[in-house]
Design an enzyme around this catalytic site. Sequence first.
Site, mmCIF file in Angstrom:
data_model
loop_
_atom_site.group_PDB
_atom_site.id
_atom_site.type_symbol
_atom_site.label_atom_id
_atom_site.label_comp_id
_atom_site.label_asym_id
_atom_site.label_seq_id
_atom_site.Cartn_x
_atom_site.Cartn_y
_atom_site.Cartn_z
ATOM 1 N N SER A 1 0.847 -1.231 0.012
ATOM 2 C CA SER A 1 -0.181 -0.238 0.358
ATOM 3 C C SER A 1 0.679 1.113 -0.076
ATOM 4 C CB SER A 1 -0.697 0.227 1.088
ATOM 5 O OG SER A 1 -1.832 -0.815 1.580
ATOM 6 N N SER B 1 2.240 -3.361 8.030
ATOM 7 C CA SER B 1 2.367 -4.132 9.305
ATOM 8 C C SER B 1 3.599 -5.006 9.866
ATOM 9 C CB SER B 1 1.224 -4.957 9.739
ATOM 10 O OG SER B 1 -0.084 -4.685 8.756
ATOM 11 N N GLU C 1 -2.681 -14.336 1.397
ATOM 12 C CA GLU C 1 -2.769 -14.067 2.683
ATOM 13 C C GLU C 1 -4.593 -14.169 2.638
ATOM 14 O OE1 GLU C 1 -2.789 -9.621 2.022
ATOM 15 O OE2 GLU C 1 -2.335 -9.401 4.771
ATOM 16 N N SER D 1 -10.369 -4.701 0.939
ATOM 17 C CA SER D 1 -12.023 -4.228 1.961
ATOM 18 C C SER D 1 -12.331 -5.139 1.549
ATOM 19 C CB SER D 1 -11.684 -2.568 1.285
ATOM 20 O OG SER D 1 -12.713 -2.615 0.465
ATOM 21 N N ASN D 2 -14.319 -4.945 2.618
ATOM 22 C CA ASN D 2 -15.197 -5.761 2.113
ATOM 23 C C ASN D 2 -15.962 -5.454 0.537
ATOM 24 O OD1 ASN D 2 -15.555 -6.762 4.362
ATOM 25 N ND2 ASN D 2 -16.857 -6.115 4.775
ATOM 26 N N GLU D 3 -15.512 -4.075 0.107
ATOM 27 C CA GLU D 3 -15.858 -3.436 -1.263
ATOM 28 C C GLU D 3 -15.035 -4.248 -2.351
ATOM 29 O OE1 GLU D 3 -15.798 -1.107 1.268
ATOM 30 O OE2 GLU D 3 -17.543 -1.196 2.151
#
Length: 401
Positions: free
Chosen positions: A134, A166, A257, A380-382
């Site tokens: 990202s 992360s 992942e 993401s969910n979308e």
Amino acid sequence: MNQNETPEDRAFRAEVRDWLEANLSGEFAHARGLGGPGREHEAFEERLAWERHLAAAGWTCVGWPEEHGGRGASLAQQVIFNEEYALADAPARVGHIGENLLGPTIIAFGTAEQKARFLPPIVAVEELWCQGYSEPDAGSDLANVQTRAELDGGEWRINGQKVWTSLAVEADWCFVVCRTEPGSTRHHGLSYLLVPMRAGARAGTTSPGVDIRPIVQLTGTSEFNEVFFDDARTEAANIVGAPGEGWKIAMATLGFERGVATLGQQVGFRRELEGVIALARRTGAIDDPLLRDRLTRSWAGLEIMRLNATRTMAGVAAGAPGPESSISKLVWGTWHRELGELAMDVLGTAGLVADGEPYDLSDWQRLFLFSRADTIYAGSNEIQRNIIAERVLGLPREARG
Ligand SMILES: Cc1cc2nc3c(=O)[nH]c(=O)nc-3n(C[C@H](O)[C@H](O)[C@H](O)COP(=O)(O)OP(=O)(O)OC[C@H]3O[C@@H](n4cnc5c(N)ncnc54)[C@H](O)[C@@H]3O)c2cc1C
């Protein structure tokens, strides 16, 4: 637990359980329950020591082929290992990004030299990894990556910024998606580089040209970080796949992942749900018809997830994880976020205040705050819905501006 387990799988379960019981004792007795979402800084050195102990007994990378230092465990046995690990309340893993993401990617696409160089330290938990995908303008739209790298004197020279990385403060290496073909756009001209993050020692130093800045999250802790590359370097050979093949490799890592990496997590989910139900009994919330209804739905949701995971596993066993892994990610991310909300509603106003000194968050508050991220990271969910729409249901592709 699966009633249809084979005798071999039952024996494997007993072996894992016995080993964990015998070893989560003595110097590691107090390590049970350490770490986890929102508590990633907790006892890091102890968890590292525990994981190296696990490695010395051959209990890291259990699903990897034996030739690469794993146990060649079947998918069912990988689930069993993760279930028993969660049931024993063993410490949250520190090397999971190397074990579950980078390792399988190198096994699938790396050269013989890369396998020899990078896999053994992952198995032994001597080198930790982070994921450099990202960027400020490339999250869901990952193809917009702007970090660039160019060959210079036998090395890649890297410039740009990553974000939400992360565990970067703990990592020795980062797998970085960057643009190596000047003037290229979208998913063309990208490469997948392996970049050293530390000058060597674990003493807080970073490699020249690498700057890591922790970001404080809702939980008050910093799992993720900003990472700046300013003429950072890595050897020319530290590229997975050919130059320009970075998108293909990066997508394969995401498949790992969203797929195999999350197997076995349901034991932890079940324990959390049981905890919320016990909490509801204590607070009297169990008598509230609306909360009872939500608790029941949550239980049913967990059962559906279990059945779906079994189905997904069968697909994974038949080959690499496909777009169906998006269904799992969508379902578990949403379920877990809703569980966090339910825990807060069961607590009522008590959920708004800390118990007393040292005014730390309770486990329920931490669950609520951290689980907001579950529907964002790893896609993401979308984005999962878009993948399901386009690649599973075959609906028309999303219009791009
Ligand atoms: C806890 C946590 C850990 C993370 N760890 C890492 C890591 O280690 N390495 C790493 O590289 N990244 C990591 N990330 C970043 C994560 O992958 C991104 O946050 C995620 O991909 C979303 O990107 P974004 O934050 O830029 O949001 P955006 O892409 O800007 O999205 C904003 C909103 O718009 C929606 N949206 C965007 N595009 C579309 C579309 N086409 N259709 C419909 N809706 C859309 C999104 O769903 C979201 O709701 C982590 C994130 C979190 C929360």
